[in-house]
Design an enzyme around this catalytic site. Sequence first.
Site, PDB file in Angstrom:
ATOM      1  N   GLU A  91      10.709   9.300 -28.507  1.00 20.39           N
ATOM      2  CA  GLU A  91      11.890   9.018 -29.337  1.00 20.39           C
ATOM      3  C   GLU A  91      11.788   7.649 -30.027  1.00 20.39           C
ATOM      4  O   GLU A  91      12.769   6.923 -30.179  1.00 20.39           O
ATOM      5  CB  GLU A  91      13.179   9.208 -28.535  1.00 20.39           C
ATOM      6  CG  GLU A  91      13.272  10.658 -28.045  1.00 20.39           C
ATOM      7  CD  GLU A  91      14.646  11.126 -27.680  1.00 20.39           C
ATOM      8  OE1 GLU A  91      15.627  10.621 -28.244  1.00 20.39           O
ATOM      9  OE2 GLU A  91      14.732  12.021 -26.828  1.00 20.39           O
ATOM     10  N   GLY A 118       0.819  -1.225   0.000  1.00 17.52           N
ATOM     11  CA  GLY A 118       0.000   0.000   0.000  1.00 17.52           C
ATOM     12  C   GLY A 118       0.844   1.262   0.000  1.00 17.52           C
ATOM     13  O   GLY A 118       0.473   2.276  -0.629  1.00 17.52           O
TER      14      GLY A 118
HETATM   15  N1  CAA Z   1      20.161   6.931 -40.196  1.00 17.47           N
HETATM   16  C1  CAA Z   1      20.277   7.478 -41.430  1.00 17.47           C
HETATM   17  N2  CAA Z   1      19.339   7.314 -42.402  1.00 17.47           N
HETATM   18  C2  CAA Z   1      18.253   6.586 -42.098  1.00 17.47           C
HETATM   19  C3  CAA Z   1      18.069   5.989 -40.835  1.00 17.47           C
HETATM   20  C4  CAA Z   1      19.091   6.177 -39.866  1.00 17.47           C
HETATM   21  N3  CAA Z   1      18.989   5.634 -38.654  1.00 17.47           N
HETATM   22  N4  CAA Z   1      16.900   5.334 -40.828  1.00 17.47           N
HETATM   23  C5  CAA Z   1      16.348   5.492 -42.051  1.00 17.47           C
HETATM   24  N5  CAA Z   1      17.172   6.250 -42.814  1.00 17.47           N
HETATM   25  C6  CAA Z   1      17.001   6.665 -44.197  1.00 17.47           C
HETATM   26  C7  CAA Z   1      16.752   5.437 -45.120  1.00 17.47           C
HETATM   27  O1  CAA Z   1      17.972   4.881 -45.543  1.00 17.47           O
HETATM   28  C8  CAA Z   1      15.976   6.064 -46.264  1.00 17.47           C
HETATM   29  O2  CAA Z   1      16.865   6.754 -47.123  1.00 17.47           O
HETATM   30  P1  CAA Z   1      17.005   6.359 -48.709  1.00 17.47           P
HETATM   31  O3  CAA Z   1      15.657   6.549 -49.294  1.00 17.47           O
HETATM   32  O4  CAA Z   1      18.027   7.303 -49.214  1.00 17.47           O
HETATM   33  O5  CAA Z   1      17.432   4.934 -48.707  1.00 17.47           O
HETATM   34  C9  CAA Z   1      15.160   7.147 -45.575  1.00 17.47           C
HETATM   35  O6  CAA Z   1      15.807   7.422 -44.327  1.00 17.47           O
HETATM   36  C10 CAA Z   1      13.724   6.722 -45.310  1.00 17.47           C
HETATM   37  O7  CAA Z   1      13.792   5.570 -44.509  1.00 17.47           O
HETATM   38  P2  CAA Z   1      12.636   4.476 -44.482  1.00 17.47           P
HETATM   39  O8  CAA Z   1      12.260   4.107 -45.868  1.00 17.47           O
HETATM   40  O9  CAA Z   1      13.063   3.388 -43.562  1.00 17.47           O
HETATM   41  O10 CAA Z   1      11.425   5.342 -43.871  1.00 17.47           O
HETATM   42  P3  CAA Z   1      10.067   4.886 -43.220  1.00 17.47           P
HETATM   43  O11 CAA Z   1       9.028   5.851 -43.624  1.00 17.47           O
HETATM   44  O12 CAA Z   1       9.797   3.439 -43.469  1.00 17.47           O
HETATM   45  O13 CAA Z   1      10.267   5.136 -41.624  1.00 17.47           O
HETATM   46  C11 CAA Z   1      11.061   4.943 -39.413  1.00 17.47           C
HETATM   47  C12 CAA Z   1      11.370   4.908 -40.922  1.00 17.47           C
HETATM   48  C13 CAA Z   1      12.212   4.200 -38.766  1.00 17.47           C
HETATM   49  C14 CAA Z   1       9.757   4.257 -39.043  1.00 17.47           C
HETATM   50  C15 CAA Z   1      11.024   6.420 -38.964  1.00 17.47           C
HETATM   51  O14 CAA Z   1       9.931   7.100 -39.528  1.00 17.47           O
HETATM   52  C16 CAA Z   1      11.000   6.572 -37.458  1.00 17.47           C
HETATM   53  O15 CAA Z   1      12.030   6.462 -36.790  1.00 17.47           O
HETATM   54  N6  CAA Z   1       9.828   6.860 -36.873  1.00 17.47           N
HETATM   55  C17 CAA Z   1       9.727   7.168 -35.453  1.00 17.47           C
HETATM   56  C18 CAA Z   1       9.920   8.623 -35.222  1.00 17.47           C
HETATM   57  C19 CAA Z   1      10.256   8.927 -33.791  1.00 17.47           C
HETATM   58  O16 CAA Z   1      11.065   8.267 -33.168  1.00 17.47           O
HETATM   59  N7  CAA Z   1       9.644   9.978 -33.279  1.00 17.47           N
HETATM   60  C20 CAA Z   1       9.917  10.434 -31.985  1.00 17.47           C
HETATM   61  C21 CAA Z   1       9.803  11.927 -31.968  1.00 17.47           C
HETATM   62  S1  CAA Z   1      11.046  12.768 -31.146  1.00 17.47           S
HETATM   63  C22 CAA Z   1      10.497  12.890 -29.568  1.00 17.47           C
HETATM   64  O17 CAA Z   1      10.049  11.948 -28.998  1.00 17.47           O
HETATM   65  C23 CAA Z   1      10.501  14.256 -29.038  1.00 17.47           C
HETATM   66  C24 CAA Z   1      11.024  14.577 -27.736  1.00 17.47           C
HETATM   67  O18 CAA Z   1      11.069  15.766 -27.518  1.00 17.47           O
HETATM   68  C25 CAA Z   1      11.541  13.624 -26.713  1.00 17.47           C
END
Ligand code: CAA
Length: 387
Positions: free
Chosen positions: A363, A340
């Site tokens: 993130e 509790g």
């Molecule tokens: N490093 C460098 N480039 C990268 C990468 C990385 N880690 N990840 C992907 N890319 C590149 C890919 O190579 C691709 O490039 P090319 O077209 O030249 O090959 C491009 O980025 C697009 O990648 P994807 O096709 O994989 O893209 P997607 O639409 O399928 O999405 C995802 C990828 C991983 C889902 C991404 O959208 C993602 O991380 N989403 C989550 C976002 C997030 O974490 N948001 C949190 C907000 S921040 C926050 O929380 C605020 C705060 O204040 C605490």
Amino acid sequence: MDFTLSEEQLMIQSAARDFAQNVLKEGVIERDRDMVHPTEFIAQMGDLGFMGLMTDEKYGGAGMDTLSYAIAIEELSKVDASTSVIMSAHNSLALWGIEKYGEEELKQKYLPKMTTGEMIGAFCLSEPEAGSDATSQQTSAIDKGDHYLINGTKNWITNGKKAGAYVVIAQTNPEIRHKGINAFVVDATADGVTTGVKEDKLGIRSSDTSSVMFQDVKVPKGNRLGPEGFGFKYAMQTLDGGRIGIAAQALGIACGAYELALDYSHQRRAFGKPINNHQAIAFKLADMAMEIEATRMLVYRAAWLKDQGREYAQAAAMAKLFASEVAMKATVEAVQVHGGYGYVKEYHVERLMRDAKITQIYEGTSEIQRLVISRNIIKGSTYIDMA
Ligand code: CAA
């Protein structure tokens, strides 16, 4: 394999522990209850080097490695996860990319103020309709020759109302989707920048989360970070590092809850003996200790890989996913050990449990971390790169 921390790493651990235990602990319950931002401590964190922990000394930073940074975040998070996320977003999501990709003039303008804590940084990626699907940016950055004009709304911005500098991700050319996205530094004093209300959150309540609106905000060309069209990769790289910070935060929250549970289990007696003499409680403590140790290995290794200049996106995603799930589990168990008493604010563990939840969301949610990991392993990245 040498697991010994360096003298510098031990020094930052001890400084962060002292600061957390002797400064942050006092009033942490009230700050959480009343959503009071720990503004009074930010300058002190600047003096201790926490507000520019990985930034080069020539910009006033402490010039330390990522592992030191993770260790400092861990210590602060044991006591006050609200303050640790202010520090984490500022260092990982704002300072890191400005230093890596900003032009020298831009760095000279922002970094020295940011490393002292005089100016806080924030990262504006998420939008009302673009959270996990980060390429669907609606915020526009129209190229007007010598400047860009930014319009749009960003959501869930850590340090949203307190920041002096925003790193803003915006779409310049929607026809080429993520390849048309840019990243900019936008000054909070620029005409057209406003913020929404401070969100009334479940946890990390004394950190400041709000929306940030941009209406016809003129941003000089020199404020763009990296080459034209690099903004999405910039955001992804930023988040790779940011996830190490959040993993360290989750590790600290788990550890803080475990330490409170262990301490309480010595003091509290039931059926004629301390409750940790009962296997039901002792085994919970064993699981917590083991899972925290495993988490620490993943978090420190991800930080180490980054410090070695090696691939760390997958390691950071694994560390963040595992750490946040352990934080959730450990804090729930810590409340259970307290019975509790765990359910009331005075004993701290209920706050840690509320704080833990966000580490599975911001993130990149746990689901996004699984996506990042699975895409990496399916395309053939080595599962454990020990070479
Ligand atoms: N490093 C460098 N480039 C990268 C990468 C990385 N880690 N990840 C992907 N890319 C590149 C890919 O190579 C691709 O490039 P090319 O077209 O030249 O090959 C491009 O980025 C697009 O990648 P994807 O096709 O994989 O893209 P997607 O639409 O399928 O999405 C995802 C990828 C991983 C889902 C991404 O959208 C993602 O991380 N989403 C989550 C976002 C997030 O974490 N948001 C949190 C907000 S921040 C926050 O929380 C605020 C705060 O204040 C605490």
